[in-house]
Design a protein around this motif. Structure first.
Motif, PDB file in Angstrom:
ATOM      1  N   GLY A   1     -28.875 -16.480 -43.132  1.00  0.00           N
ATOM      2  CA  GLY A   1     -30.261 -16.451 -42.656  1.00  0.00           C
ATOM      3  C   GLY A   1     -31.060 -17.563 -43.572  1.00  0.00           C
ATOM      4  N   THR A   2     -32.424 -17.633 -43.521  1.00  0.00           N
ATOM      5  CA  THR A   2     -33.026 -18.582 -44.015  1.00  0.00           C
ATOM      6  C   THR A   2     -34.073 -18.338 -45.212  1.00  0.00           C
ATOM      7  N   ASP A   3     -33.998 -17.100 -45.438  1.00  0.00           N
ATOM      8  CA  ASP A   3     -34.624 -16.352 -46.377  1.00  0.00           C
ATOM      9  C   ASP A   3     -33.792 -15.807 -47.402  1.00  0.00           C
ATOM     10  N   LYS A   4     -33.849 -16.163 -48.702  1.00  0.00           N
ATOM     11  CA  LYS A   4     -33.016 -15.647 -49.708  1.00  0.00           C
ATOM     12  C   LYS A   4     -33.258 -14.048 -49.974  1.00  0.00           C
ATOM     13  N   LYS A   5     -34.349 -13.476 -49.790  1.00  0.00           N
ATOM     14  CA  LYS A   5     -34.657 -12.401 -49.987  1.00  0.00           C
ATOM     15  C   LYS A   5     -33.847 -11.458 -48.986  1.00  0.00           C
ATOM     16  N   ASN A   6     -33.351 -11.872 -47.782  1.00  0.00           N
ATOM     17  CA  ASN A   6     -32.653 -11.229 -46.811  1.00  0.00           C
ATOM     18  C   ASN A   6     -31.197 -11.672 -46.414  1.00  0.00           C
ATOM     19  N   SER A   7     -30.987 -12.607 -47.061  1.00  0.00           N
ATOM     20  CA  SER A   7     -29.652 -13.362 -46.692  1.00  0.00           C
ATOM     21  C   SER A   7     -28.875 -13.863 -47.698  1.00  0.00           C
ATOM     22  N   VAL A   8     -27.836 -14.199 -47.696  1.00  0.00           N
ATOM     23  CA  VAL A   8     -26.769 -14.618 -48.783  1.00  0.00           C
ATOM     24  C   VAL A   8     -26.519 -16.292 -48.684  1.00  0.00           C
ATOM     25  N   VAL A   9     -26.072 -16.618 -47.311  1.00  0.00           N
ATOM     26  CA  VAL A   9     -25.881 -17.782 -46.816  1.00  0.00           C
ATOM     27  C   VAL A   9     -26.848 -18.259 -45.763  1.00  0.00           C
ATOM     28  N   ASN A  10     -26.719 -19.801 -45.693  1.00  0.00           N
ATOM     29  CA  ASN A  10     -27.666 -20.559 -44.608  1.00  0.00           C
ATOM     30  C   ASN A  10     -26.944 -20.429 -43.492  1.00  0.00           C
TER      31      ASN A  10
ATOM     32  N   LEU B   1     -30.630 -12.441 -54.104  1.00  0.00           N
ATOM     33  CA  LEU B   1     -29.639 -12.652 -53.027  1.00  0.00           C
ATOM     34  C   LEU B   1     -29.177 -11.301 -52.831  1.00  0.00           C
ATOM     35  N   PRO B   2     -29.362 -10.715 -51.570  1.00  0.00           N
ATOM     36  CA  PRO B   2     -29.036  -9.377 -51.128  1.00  0.00           C
ATOM     37  C   PRO B   2     -27.389  -9.250 -51.026  1.00  0.00           C
ATOM     38  N   ILE B   3     -26.539  -9.570 -52.177  1.00  0.00           N
ATOM     39  CA  ILE B   3     -24.994  -9.625 -51.822  1.00  0.00           C
ATOM     40  C   ILE B   3     -24.568  -8.349 -51.758  1.00  0.00           C
ATOM     41  N   GLY B   4     -23.912  -7.927 -50.576  1.00  0.00           N
ATOM     42  CA  GLY B   4     -23.352  -6.497 -50.442  1.00  0.00           C
ATOM     43  C   GLY B   4     -24.425  -5.744 -49.474  1.00  0.00           C
ATOM     44  N   LYS B   5     -25.388  -6.003 -49.206  1.00  0.00           N
ATOM     45  CA  LYS B   5     -26.424  -5.398 -48.614  1.00  0.00           C
ATOM     46  C   LYS B   5     -26.405  -5.605 -47.084  1.00  0.00           C
ATOM     47  N   TYR B   6     -27.059  -4.743 -46.245  1.00  0.00           N
ATOM     48  CA  TYR B   6     -26.799  -4.906 -44.758  1.00  0.00           C
ATOM     49  C   TYR B   6     -25.542  -4.561 -44.004  1.00  0.00           C
ATOM     50  N   TRP B   7     -24.871  -3.976 -44.750  1.00  0.00           N
ATOM     51  CA  TRP B   7     -23.408  -3.807 -44.342  1.00  0.00           C
ATOM     52  C   TRP B   7     -23.533  -2.954 -43.201  1.00  0.00           C
ATOM     53  N   MET B   8     -22.514  -3.030 -42.152  1.00  0.00           N
ATOM     54  CA  MET B   8     -22.240  -2.313 -40.996  1.00  0.00           C
ATOM     55  C   MET B   8     -20.814  -2.224 -40.471  1.00  0.00           C
ATOM     56  N   THR B   9     -20.794  -1.451 -39.348  1.00  0.00           N
ATOM     57  CA  THR B   9     -19.475  -1.575 -38.691  1.00  0.00           C
ATOM     58  C   THR B   9     -19.779  -1.317 -37.089  1.00  0.00           C
ATOM     59  N   HIS B  10     -18.750  -0.926 -36.310  1.00  0.00           N
ATOM     60  CA  HIS B  10     -19.053  -0.631 -34.777  1.00  0.00           C
ATOM     61  C   HIS B  10     -18.720   0.808 -35.028  1.00  0.00           C
ATOM     62  N   SER B  11     -19.549   1.585 -34.557  1.00  0.00           N
ATOM     63  CA  SER B  11     -19.437   3.014 -34.148  1.00  0.00           C
ATOM     64  C   SER B  11     -18.259   3.150 -33.161  1.00  0.00           C
ATOM     65  N   HIS B  12     -17.159   3.357 -33.049  1.00  0.00           N
ATOM     66  CA  HIS B  12     -16.099   3.644 -32.101  1.00  0.00           C
ATOM     67  C   HIS B  12     -15.885   5.149 -31.935  1.00  0.00           C
ATOM     68  N   THR B  13     -16.418   5.557 -30.891  1.00  0.00           N
ATOM     69  CA  THR B  13     -16.340   7.013 -30.879  1.00  0.00           C
ATOM     70  C   THR B  13     -16.123   7.488 -29.555  1.00  0.00           C
ATOM     71  N   LEU B  14     -15.944   8.878 -29.446  1.00  0.00           N
ATOM     72  CA  LEU B  14     -15.396   9.174 -27.946  1.00  0.00           C
ATOM     73  C   LEU B  14     -17.004   9.844 -27.515  1.00  0.00           C
ATOM     74  N   GLY B  15     -17.232   9.248 -26.279  1.00  0.00           N
ATOM     75  CA  GLY B  15     -18.444   9.564 -25.804  1.00  0.00           C
ATOM     76  C   GLY B  15     -18.581  10.570 -24.796  1.00  0.00           C
ATOM     77  N   GLY B  16     -17.349  11.016 -24.086  1.00  0.00           N
ATOM     78  CA  GLY B  16     -17.596  12.051 -23.405  1.00  0.00           C
ATOM     79  C   GLY B  16     -16.326  11.727 -22.329  1.00  0.00           C
ATOM     80  N   ARG B  17     -16.488  12.339 -21.259  1.00  0.00           N
ATOM     81  CA  ARG B  17     -15.223  12.101 -20.248  1.00  0.00           C
ATOM     82  C   ARG B  17     -15.726  12.407 -18.892  1.00  0.00           C
ATOM     83  N   GLY B  18     -15.074  11.835 -17.836  1.00  0.00           N
ATOM     84  CA  GLY B  18     -15.574  11.993 -16.638  1.00  0.00           C
ATOM     85  C   GLY B  18     -14.502  11.506 -15.327  1.00  0.00           C
ATOM     86  N   ILE B  19     -15.098  11.127 -14.391  1.00  0.00           N
ATOM     87  CA  ILE B  19     -14.504  10.905 -13.074  1.00  0.00           C
ATOM     88  C   ILE B  19     -15.195   9.534 -12.390  1.00  0.00           C
ATOM     89  N   ILE B  20     -14.480   8.518 -12.348  1.00  0.00           N
ATOM     90  CA  ILE B  20     -15.086   7.442 -11.491  1.00  0.00           C
ATOM     91  C   ILE B  20     -14.296   7.117 -10.312  1.00  0.00           C
TER      92      ILE B  20
END
Length: 424
Positions: free
Chosen positions: A366-375, A173-192
């Motif tokens: 997921g369905t595979d114990k090799k890359n998921s922890v829960v069904n 079981l890959p407990i703790g793996k495949y962790w992620m976040t949202h990259s919240h970042t300043l992309g630039g600036r401009g005029i619309i």
């Protein structure tokens, strides 16, 4: 403050927020300081999940009721590559909303200032949860257990369970793996140009609200081979510094594109032109090496603290650049405005995170114990009565804030367990 120390941990790799500041160890959890931004995940986000968007749609109305928001999440095409999208904004703090309900309930026992240490079980069944309360050990027995401690702590407590009860979980079981976040970042600036934007979208324009959001379409993701992404601009000049930024942007445009700069310099900012920073909320690639492990340092109860290994991938950084480039090209081509991309993004350098409160993965579905922890029903593989609930179950993150989906999954899980209880 003393309680928050239990959430301290180390980050190895790229810049990330403090693990004890981004999470709140209290009744109501991190809803104590969330911004309330709410929206379901996009349909294409579920391509690698064992469930689809339609599996969660039946729980959308209930989720909106819990969050005290309108059940309205419109989407309108700006081009083949971009949609204008609508979020709802919740003011709900779960402790404020539900504390009295819990107190009065005959079916809920609320125990505060208590630390779950680990689960004990055998023969594919959880026997009890071992908890520490007032410096004493308590064994909590139940027919079913649901671990719902957040996008970091779920992995930590399962990893500690694995240490204390080695034969309980499958070693793969890959407990703790495949962790992620949202990259919240300043992309630039401009005029619309508000006027041109309305003309371009015609009767499909969704309006402004406090923010103006645009997201990548599936066609843009496939064509450019990037992850999901979105951008937003604050639509109202709330602070004095906003008006200073407006002037800076106009000066920049006058230097780089004098003709366009003169054209907009005398326009009415309240009705015609929107200047400002552009923030990005980006999907991150789910990779095995971004993971939570147990540290050598331990908390006051002797439970190891968290060590988070986190590095941004080339694909995540590339997504920011190509998304901004395509939006800038659209604005220039259709004369909607002018966009300046932040140098570090244009040069494919590391993304500078504005925050990192959207913590996902670690107990993925997921369905595979090799890359998921829960069904797909959020039950831990091969354990008959232990479920995990929260953003740690996410397979991919999309660009959307996770809370709405967390609630949908929680309602669905409650329904599944209810079916098991009353059919047994």
């Amino acid at each position: 403050e003393a309680s928050q120390k239990f959430y301290k941990g180390k980050v190895v790799g790229d810049q990330f927020v403090s693990l004890s500041e981004s999470r709140l160890r209290q009744l109501g959890g991190t809803s104590g300081h969330w911004g309330g931004t709410s929206k379901p995940l996009e349909e294409h986000t579920f391509e690698s999940w064992p469930i689809k968007l339609n599996d969660l749609k039946p729980y959308s109305s209930k989720a909106c009721k819990i969050l005290n928001i309108n059940h309205q999440f419109r989407k309108a095409p700006l081009s083949n590559f971009f949609n204008q999208v609508e979020f709802q904004y919740s003011g709900v703090k779960f402790a404020d909303k539900y504390k009295q309900h819990i107190k009065k309930s005959n079916n809920i026992m609320l125990v505060l200032n208590t630390q779950l240490s680990h689960f004990v079980g055998d023969d594919n069944k959880t026997r009890y949860a071992l908890c520490i309360s007032n410096k004493t050990i308590k064994k909590v027995r139940a027919k079913y257990f649901i671990l719902a401690c957040g996008g970091v702590e779920n992995s930590r407590l399962l990893l500690w369970t694995k240490v204390k009860n080695p034969k309980f979980f499958d070693d793969n079981l890959p407990i703790g793996k495949y962790w992620m976040t949202h990259s919240h970042t300043l992309g630039g600036r401009g005029i619309i140009s508000r006027k041109k934007l309305k003309e371009e979208m015609k009767n499909k324009f969704l309006g402004y609200g406090n923010f103006m959001h645009f997201s990548a379409t599936k066609e843009l993701m496939d064509r450019k081979k990037i992850l999901n992404a979105s951008m937003y601009m604050l639509t109202q000049n709330v602070f004095k510094k906003d008006k200073i930024l407006d002037k800076e942007i106009i000066k920049d445009v006058l230097c780089i594109a004098p003709g366009y700069g003169k054209k907009i310099a005398n326009m009415d900012f309240e009705s015609d032109i929107k200047c400002g920073n552009i923030a990005l909320l980006l999907e991150e690639e789910a990779i095995e090496n971004n993971k939570i492990v147990l540290d050598e340092d331990k908390d006051a109860f002797g439970i190891p603290k968290v060590k988070l290994f986190y590095k941004q991938t080339e694909l995540s950084i590339k997504t920011a650049k190509l998304f901004m480039e395509e939006f800038a090209n659209l604005c220039r081509k259709n004369d909607l405005g002018r966009i300046a991309i932040k140098d570090s993004i244009y040069n494919l350098e590391k993304l500078e995170l504005l925050e990192g409160y959207h913590q996902m993965g670690g107990t993925r579905m997921g369905t595979d114990k090799k890359n998921s922890v829960v069904n797909k029903d959020l039950k831990v593989h091969d354990i008959n009565n232990l479920y995990i609930s929260g953003s740690s179950n996410f397979v991919t993150g999309g660009y959307t804030n996770p809370t709405f989906t967390i609630i949908q999954l929680a309602i669905r899980l409650a329904e599944k367990i209810s079916e098991r209880m009353y059919s047994a």
